[in-house]
Write an enzyme that holds these catalytic residues in place. Structure first.
Site, short mmCIF file in Angstrom:
data_model
loop_
_atom_site.label_atom_id
_atom_site.label_comp_id
_atom_site.label_asym_id
_atom_site.label_seq_id
_atom_site.Cartn_x
_atom_site.Cartn_y
_atom_site.Cartn_z
N ASP A 217 0.83 -1.20 0.00
CA ASP A 217 0.00 0.00 0.00
C ASP A 217 0.88 1.26 0.00
O ASP A 217 1.86 1.34 0.75
CB ASP A 217 -0.85 -0.04 1.28
CG ASP A 217 -1.97 0.96 1.30
OD1 ASP A 217 -2.87 0.85 0.46
OD2 ASP A 217 -1.96 1.85 2.17
N GLU A 269 14.58 -15.29 0.55
CA GLU A 269 15.01 -16.38 1.42
C GLU A 269 14.02 -17.53 1.38
O GLU A 269 14.30 -18.62 1.82
CB GLU A 269 15.08 -15.89 2.88
CG GLU A 269 16.23 -14.98 3.18
CD GLU A 269 16.05 -14.40 4.57
OE1 GLU A 269 15.36 -15.01 5.42
OE2 GLU A 269 16.58 -13.29 4.80
C1 GLC Z 1 -4.25 2.92 -0.64
C2 GLC Z 1 -5.48 2.05 -0.54
C3 GLC Z 1 -6.64 2.88 -0.12
C4 GLC Z 1 -6.34 3.46 1.24
C5 GLC Z 1 -5.02 4.24 1.22
C6 GLC Z 1 -4.53 4.52 2.61
O1 GLC Z 1 -4.35 3.87 -1.64
O2 GLC Z 1 -5.69 1.39 -1.75
O3 GLC Z 1 -7.84 2.16 -0.08
O4 GLC Z 1 -7.36 4.32 1.63
O5 GLC Z 1 -4.00 3.51 0.59
O6 GLC Z 1 -4.07 3.34 3.20
#
Ligand code: GLC
Length: 581
Positions: A217, A269
């Site tokens: 993310d 790993e």
């Molecule tokens: C990313 C995710 C989204 C979330 C953001 C904060 O863009 O896809 O859904 O709100 O990160 O974590």
């Protein structure tokens, strides 16, 4: 008839290795909206497990599951309070183990979501930081800054939250903390070696449980420019044409890469090809290639494809740019049209280009559903022929549309609340999946409960209405996936074809570039045509974005088409795959 130009090498040359992720089709499950086994109206891990045979039958290679970790759910689980457990809303760790086991048993890989830019404000690391002294090692896990004694109400800099409003909030003792997203999602301090060490532990925790990889993310956000200088542009300006994302002092900073080099060593790993895919909203596209250099991520989402206008030259340019950038570093290009953050394609593709960006403004005009459905089918048909790896978001295979008219009181996306409704947010693409037309909650949950209301039109799109019905969106996607596999398209090499020369000779991207991005003349300029070649032969793909139908030459045999109107010609907004006899 036409053959790819012998003088120019095609894009996406066959890789020397055949790692699964180079050509995989990966299906995104958004747990709260997929399938609810316990009847509380929120999907869960046992629900997902029960639908794995459906995914197997659909023909995908892997499942990426959005966060299911303990969380106050302020941002639907992207606010993690414990990286090494399962929220009771979704089940237990034993359910996660069972899900991974069952998926592997069916030949499906499992990718989980890792959220390293921020935690929830309920995470024990942040609770501990809050009660500790300013300047203490505990606070150093996050981005705390002193208030200006002259003006204690002024945040430390002018950064804005992605969800709207300032990116700083005050802690009870007056220090500010940074949150690029919601105030309940404090940013971690990635300059702190303890944070780095903690996350390597998280990686190992899930790798030991057998996951095949991680979707990372906000991979472009972890490192901020030294000294946290003011941003020279507003968020809106930064999203403007031709603006480099790294102009923002909090995005795409060079320092992020050393984190991923270290993570990749951890993954390597483990046996059997564990992968990382970067969620990095980065421009220009060439910067994305930096994330998929050898030794870093194996893949990065191709958001430029998702954001491309429904226009032949824009699509050609995007496809070419994507291949060029990834070919340089030997990475597969990915293709993505949809996810839990963007307007569903069956709606988006019927709206004007001003709605192509990921965030919804309000109000949204009601789009023509037939146009949207036709274009969504065409886009998916074109996408699944492209070499590399492709992503499908749950419900995309059903042609689900964005639910635009959710009542205010059910909306949960922090974007909606932080902008006082000026931006609708992302709830409309997160409405629970319709499985059975005549069951309560369309089969999402036996109790009939659903955390967001499903519109009546979802009934017609339910899985059981589409299954086995020739010409349905679902059966189209099943056919495309089966044929993609059979013809090896994911590992094929790619060549543009110029259908405008009259002779039918393939001209490739060089000719496209020479003619200023438009292939050939007249109607052919509105056609995106390409060949995908494997040892088994060539598949030609023709996507018609022009006003007039493209007559199918006698030696072109239709393998599959985006809808049944493709017979002697490919009409507007349709796509066909051909074998050439
Ligand atoms: C990313 C995710 C989204 C979330 C953001 C904060 O863009 O896809 O859904 O709100 O990160 O974590």
């Amino acid at each position: 008839m036409s053959q790819p130009s012998p003088t120019r090498s095609p894009f996406h040359p066959a890789a020397a290795t055949d790692e699964w992720w180079r050509s995989a089709v990966i299906y995104q499950v958004y747990p709260r909206s997929f399938a609810d086994a316990d009847g509380d109206g929120i999907g869960d891990l046992p629900g997902i497990a029960s639908k794995l045979p459906y995914l197997r039958e659909l023909g995908v290679d892997a499942v990426w599951i959005s966060p299911f970790y303990p969380s106050p759910q302020s941002d639907a689980g992207y606010d993690v309070a414990d990286y090494c457990d399962v929220d009771s809303l979704f089940g237990t760790l034993a359910d996660a183990d069972a899900l991974i086991f069952r998926a592997h048993d069916l030949g499906l890989r499992v990718i989980v979501d890792l959220v390293p830019n921020h935690t929830s404000d309920r995470h024990p690391w942040f609770r501990r930081a809050l009660v500790a002294e300013p300047g203490s090692p505990e606070r150093d896990w996050y981005m705390f800054r002193d208030a200006d004694p002259e003006d204690p109400e002024r945040p430390p800099n002018n950064w804005e939250s992605v969800f709207g409003g300032p990116a700083w909030s005050k802690s009870p003792d007056g220090q500010w903390y940074l949150h690029l997203f919601d105030s309940s999602q404090p940013d971690l301090n990635w300059e702190n070696p303890c944070v780095r060490e903690a996350f390597e532990g998280v990686l190992r925790f899930w790798l030991d449980r057998g996951v095949d990889g991680f979707r990372v993310d906000v991979a472009h956000g972890l490192v901020k420019a030294a000294g946290l200088p003011d941003a020279a542009q507003t968020t809106e300006e930064l999203q403007g044409e031709g603006m480099a994302t790294s102009a923002a002092p909090y995005w795409d900073q060079d320092g992020v890469h050393e984190i991923y080099l270290a993570w990749r060593k951890v993954l390597d790993e483990y046996p059997s090809d564990r992968v990382m895919v970067a969620e990095a909203w980065v421009e220009p596209y060439a910067r994305i290639a930096r994330y998929v250099r050898p030794g870093e991520f194996q893949q990065a989402f191709n958001f430029s494809f998702l954001d491309a206008a429904w226009d032949a030259s824009a699509l050609r340019e995007c496809i070419e740019e994507s291949f060029r950038a990834n070919d340089v570093v030997g990475a597969p290009t990915t293709w993505v049209l949809s996810n839990h953050d963007v307007i569903r394609p069956a709606t988006r593709l019927a709206l004007g280009p001003e709605h192509f960006a990921s965030q919804l403004g309000a109000p949204i005009p009601a789009p023509d559903p037939a146009l949207g459905a036709r274009r969504a089918r065409a886009a998916t048909t074109a996408m699944l022929a492209l070499p590399g790896s492709a992503y499908l978001y749950q419900g995309e295979e059903l042609g689900l549309f964005e639910v635009l008219d959710l009542p205010e009181e059910v909306r949960q996306d922090p974007t909606f609340h932080r902008t006082n409704g000026r931006r609708l947010g992302r709830d409309g693409c997160r409405v629970p999946i319709p499985w059975q037309a005549d069951a309560p909650a369309y089969g999402f949950s036996e109790s009939g409960a659903a955390w967001l209301p499903q519109p009546a039109r979802y009934g017609d799109l339910a899985v059981d209405r589409q299954e086995g019905r020739s010409g349905s969106h679902l059966e189209l996607v099943r056919t495309l996936l089966a044929m993609r596999r059979e013809r090896g398209l994911g590992t094929g090499s790619f060549d543009f074809v110029d259908l405008g020369t009259g002779s039918g000779a393939a001209a490739g991207a060089d000719a496209v570039a020479e003619s200023g991005g438009a292939a050939g003349s007249g109607a052919a300029a509105d056609i995106v045509a390409f060949d995908v070649t494997t040892a088994a032969g060539t598949t030609r793909v023709v996507l018609n974005l022009g006003a007039s139908a493209w007559p199918i030459p006698a030696d072109h045999r239709v393998l599959v088409a985006s809808d049944p109107t493709v017979t002697d010609s490919v009409p507007t907004d349709r796509v066909a795959w051909f074998a050439i006899d």
